[in-house]
Design an enzyme around this catalytic site. Structure first.
Site, short mmCIF file in Angstrom:
data_model
loop_
_atom_site.label_atom_id
_atom_site.label_comp_id
_atom_site.label_asym_id
_atom_site.label_seq_id
_atom_site.Cartn_x
_atom_site.Cartn_y
_atom_site.Cartn_z
CG LEU A 34 15.29 10.16 21.10
CD1 LEU A 34 14.70 10.33 22.48
CD2 LEU A 34 16.44 9.17 21.10
N PRO A 35 13.53 8.10 17.48
CG PRO A 35 14.31 5.94 17.12
CD PRO A 35 14.41 7.10 18.05
CB THR A 65 8.56 13.38 13.62
OG1 THR A 65 9.40 14.06 12.68
CG2 THR A 65 7.11 13.49 13.18
CE LYS A 140 8.94 16.11 9.70
NZ LYS A 140 10.07 15.56 10.35
#
Length: 189
Positions: A34-35, A65, A140
């Site tokens: 998801l964003p 992320t 990340k």
């Protein structure tokens, strides 16, 4: 949210669900991509969210992320229901996703990681267990930071060349050729 976004998947045999809960019901694992952190939180914790559809023993694997603190918070909420949680953000972009060459940085319980490692290797050959929940996103975010630093440094160097009278296209081509040569040489050592 948008059936047209899933059209190809449905054509390939996937089933449509009208809610995250419906998609999660009966699943052993649910993968999220998801964003932003608020989107992940909503999809996991909403009344019609993923967690509402999962049974004890299932696992949520978040490829987004995300914020390490959000991941730990969601992990605690999931654990209260007996559901496992792995943060497994990916790197490699849409091309890496299409070609199954993503790098996956996985934080969470080592046994849970071992259980899903073969599935994660289906999306990329470079799968790393980074430690406890949230560490996948730490890795990340550091990876992203290094990429941005390198991009900014390259732009600064190119501007120095431009101010010294170099043609930017020529300079870019030289840098690309040198980078390609460096990669080839390092792969032979």
């Amino acid at each position: 949210l948008r059936p047209e976004a899933a059209a190809q998947l449905i054509e390939d045999g996937a089933n449509w669900a009208d809610s995250a809960r419906g998609a999660a019901e009966g699943a052993e694992a649910v993968f999220l991509s998801l964003p932003a952190p608020p989107d992940v939180e909503k999809v996991v914790t909403a009344a019609d969210g993923v967690l509402a559809g999962l049974q004890s023993g299932a696992t949520i694997i978040d490829l987004s992320t995300n914020s390490p603190s959000m991941v730990r918070k969601l992990g605690e909420i999931a654990a209260a229901k007996g559901v496992g949680f792995l943060d497994a953000p990916v790197s490699g972009g849409t091309r890496g996703a299409r070609e199954a060459t993503l790098a996956v940085m996985v934080g969470g319980d080592a046994d849970l990681y071992a259980r899903f490692e073969p599935v994660l290797r289906a999306i990329g050959p470079n799968v790393f267990h980074t430690g406890g929940l949230g560490t996948g996103n730490v890795a990340k975010l550091i990876n992203n930071q290094l990429a941005f630093i390198n991009m900014m440094a390259m732009n600064e160097a190119l501007m120095i060349g431009a101010k010294a009278g170099m043609d930017l296209v020529l300079l870019r081509d030289i840098v690309r050729a040198d980078r390609k040569s460096t990669r080839l040489n390092s792969s032979h050592t």
